[in-house]
Design an enzyme around this catalytic site. Structure first.
Site, mmCIF file in Angstrom:
data_model
loop_
_atom_site.group_PDB
_atom_site.id
_atom_site.type_symbol
_atom_site.label_atom_id
_atom_site.label_comp_id
_atom_site.label_asym_id
_atom_site.label_seq_id
_atom_site.Cartn_x
_atom_site.Cartn_y
_atom_site.Cartn_z
ATOM 1 N N SER A 75 0.308 -13.091 7.642
ATOM 2 C CA SER A 75 -0.696 -14.536 8.481
ATOM 3 C C SER A 75 0.654 -15.190 9.054
ATOM 4 O O SER A 75 1.739 -15.606 8.868
ATOM 5 C CB SER A 75 -1.022 -14.442 7.407
ATOM 6 O OG SER A 75 -2.249 -16.386 7.703
ATOM 7 N N TYR A 95 -2.131 -18.321 -1.370
ATOM 8 C CA TYR A 95 -2.894 -17.539 -0.317
ATOM 9 C C TYR A 95 -1.386 -17.666 0.868
ATOM 10 O O TYR A 95 -0.484 -17.059 0.893
ATOM 11 C CB TYR A 95 -3.707 -17.528 0.871
ATOM 12 C CG TYR A 95 -4.070 -16.547 1.877
ATOM 13 C CD1 TYR A 95 -4.560 -16.085 1.506
ATOM 14 C CD2 TYR A 95 -3.919 -17.680 3.114
ATOM 15 C CE1 TYR A 95 -4.287 -14.130 2.878
ATOM 16 C CE2 TYR A 95 -4.178 -16.512 3.908
ATOM 17 C CZ TYR A 95 -4.104 -15.295 4.050
ATOM 18 O OH TYR A 95 -4.927 -14.148 5.344
HETATM 19 P P1 NDP Z 1 -11.896 -9.193 4.921
HETATM 20 O O1 NDP Z 1 -12.396 -10.252 4.065
HETATM 21 O O2 NDP Z 1 -12.688 -8.706 5.898
HETATM 22 O O3 NDP Z 1 -11.439 -7.838 4.485
HETATM 23 C C1 NDP Z 1 -10.547 -7.829 3.208
HETATM 24 C C2 NDP Z 1 -9.999 -6.114 2.964
HETATM 25 O O4 NDP Z 1 -9.317 -6.577 2.027
HETATM 26 C C3 NDP Z 1 -11.254 -5.546 2.352
HETATM 27 O O5 NDP Z 1 -10.781 -4.303 3.119
HETATM 28 C C4 NDP Z 1 -11.685 -5.720 1.555
HETATM 29 O O6 NDP Z 1 -12.020 -4.796 0.531
HETATM 30 C C5 NDP Z 1 -10.345 -5.701 0.726
HETATM 31 N N1 NDP Z 1 -9.083 -5.780 -0.532
HETATM 32 C C6 NDP Z 1 -9.881 -7.003 -0.801
HETATM 33 N N2 NDP Z 1 -9.081 -7.299 -2.263
HETATM 34 C C7 NDP Z 1 -8.999 -6.132 -2.873
HETATM 35 C C8 NDP Z 1 -8.466 -5.572 -3.778
HETATM 36 N N3 NDP Z 1 -8.566 -5.971 -5.199
HETATM 37 N N4 NDP Z 1 -8.406 -4.208 -3.168
HETATM 38 C C9 NDP Z 1 -8.417 -3.256 -2.840
HETATM 39 N N5 NDP Z 1 -8.720 -3.567 -0.938
HETATM 40 C C10 NDP Z 1 -9.270 -5.349 -1.319
HETATM 41 O O7 NDP Z 1 -10.924 -9.902 5.744
HETATM 42 P P2 NDP Z 1 -9.234 -9.149 7.301
HETATM 43 O O8 NDP Z 1 -9.770 -8.345 7.518
HETATM 44 O O9 NDP Z 1 -9.304 -10.612 7.692
HETATM 45 O O10 NDP Z 1 -8.395 -9.700 6.444
HETATM 46 C C11 NDP Z 1 -7.745 -8.049 6.423
HETATM 47 C C12 NDP Z 1 -6.160 -9.218 6.271
HETATM 48 O O11 NDP Z 1 -5.521 -10.403 7.137
HETATM 49 C C13 NDP Z 1 -5.322 -9.442 5.092
HETATM 50 O O12 NDP Z 1 -4.386 -9.571 4.265
HETATM 51 C C14 NDP Z 1 -5.329 -11.110 4.991
HETATM 52 O O13 NDP Z 1 -4.849 -11.232 4.732
HETATM 53 C C15 NDP Z 1 -4.917 -11.024 6.880
HETATM 54 N N6 NDP Z 1 -4.610 -12.046 7.748
HETATM 55 C C16 NDP Z 1 -6.596 -12.891 7.727
HETATM 56 C C17 NDP Z 1 -6.490 -13.492 9.432
HETATM 57 C C18 NDP Z 1 -8.133 -13.789 9.870
HETATM 58 O O14 NDP Z 1 -8.031 -14.939 10.190
HETATM 59 N N7 NDP Z 1 -8.809 -12.779 9.477
HETATM 60 C C19 NDP Z 1 -5.625 -13.948 9.722
HETATM 61 C C20 NDP Z 1 -4.424 -13.913 9.662
HETATM 62 C C21 NDP Z 1 -3.792 -12.622 8.259
HETATM 63 P P3 NDP Z 1 -13.236 -4.218 -0.359
HETATM 64 O O15 NDP Z 1 -13.791 -5.306 -0.641
HETATM 65 O O16 NDP Z 1 -14.456 -3.218 0.150
HETATM 66 O O17 NDP Z 1 -11.787 -3.942 -1.315
#
Ligand code: NDP
Length: 266
Positions: free
Chosen positions: A142, A155
């Protein structure tokens, strides 16, 4: 340029947001996909959206913080597809709380999901890649992996840790043809703020305006695949403000520190 037809790609956090968009982008290129997240029903939904035959998609539900499951999961992929070409560490959770209020357990949870889970899975996958003499790790960090901001302390710490670890892996893996691309998105339109942890570890539950106005996840995924195909080492994806902040931190850090201090989140 690397092409992705028949490449075996394991994506964590494939059930929503950026992970879902990455899944659909690789599906369009004819890759074989392994989809991981906790919510199996959402993985099934995403799998159907790919339009790929069932034999090309392995749904592998897992909480990535169950570190002991990483090795059996990798074994299952090898049993199914025979190899792992691309590992996408995308699962993640953000934070919305001040340091003074935040329980230590919340920091542990953030480090477990955002950092240690990637270490556990990398250690499970790496021996197969060394044996294959090829492999590519894509690490979704990020802008928060480059800059420390208000209400994101844990984070930010976890995302910063990814850079240290995967810069080392890039150097150690070179002799075995193992590549690393680190991705720093800015604001992307997903549910990340809804799912972010508050000071006691509950869900924050609100959509941030920055995310609501961020770039679409499919555009983020498009840029990620392009960077992977060109073997970019580190990329920044987002609006001018976020990308400029990274360069400001590098070249004029005191100016950036002043800006961050004044930028109180909603
Ligand atoms: P979402 O919250 O939409 O997606 C997060 C994903 O992570 C979900 O698929 C969730 O699936 C999975 N997840 C969370 N915890 C667990 C766990 N314990 N075990 C397995 N899977 C897990 O957010 P984003 O798509 O935005 O995030 C994706 C990545 O992008 C992250 O690493 C985030 O830090 C990064 N990011 C996002 C930004 C943004 O502005 N959106 C900016 C910079 C980085 P489930 O709940 O089904 O387990």
């Amino acid at each position: 340029m690397e092409t992705f037809k028949n490449k075996v790609v394991w994506i964590t956090g494939a059930s929503s947001g950026i992970g879902e968009a990455i899944t659909l982008a690789f599906a369009k290129q004819g890759a074989k996909l392994v989809l991981t997240a906790r919510r199996e029903e959402e993985l099934v939904r995403v799998s159907k959206l790919t339009g790929l035959p069932e034999s090309s998609v392995l749904i592998l539900p897992m909480d990535v913080t169950d570190f002991d499951k990483a090795v059996p999961a990798a074994e299952r992929i090898i049993h199914t597809f025979g190899r792992i070409d691309i590992m996408i560490h995308n699962a993640g959770v953000s934070q919305r709380s001040y340091i003074v209020d935040t329980d230590l357990d919340v920091y542990r949870k953030l480090m477990d999901v955002d950092f240690y889970s990637t270490v556990a899975i990398t250690k499970a996958v790496l021996p197969y890649m060394i044996k294959q003499q090829s492999g590519h790790f894509i690490v979704i960090s990020s802008v928060a992996g480059k800059i420390g901001t208000i209400m994101r302390s844990g984070y930010n710490a976890a995302k910063h840790a990814l850079h240290g670890f995967y810069d080392s892996l890039r150097a150690e893996g070179y002799k075995d043809n193992i590549k690393v691309t680190t991705v720093c998105p800015g604001y992307i339109r997903t549910n990340i703020s809804l799912n972010a942890l508050n000071e006691s570890g509950s869900k924050f539950g609100k959509m941030d305006s920055n995310q609501a106005n961020g770039i679409p996840a499919d555009e983020c995924a498009r840029q990620i695949l392009q960077a992977v195909s060109k073997d970019k080492k580190e990329i920044y994806i987002g609006g001018l403000k976020e990308v400029a902040a990274i360069y400001l931190k590098r070249f004029l850090p005191n100016v950036l520190f002043d800006q961050v201090r004044k930028n109180i989140p909603e």
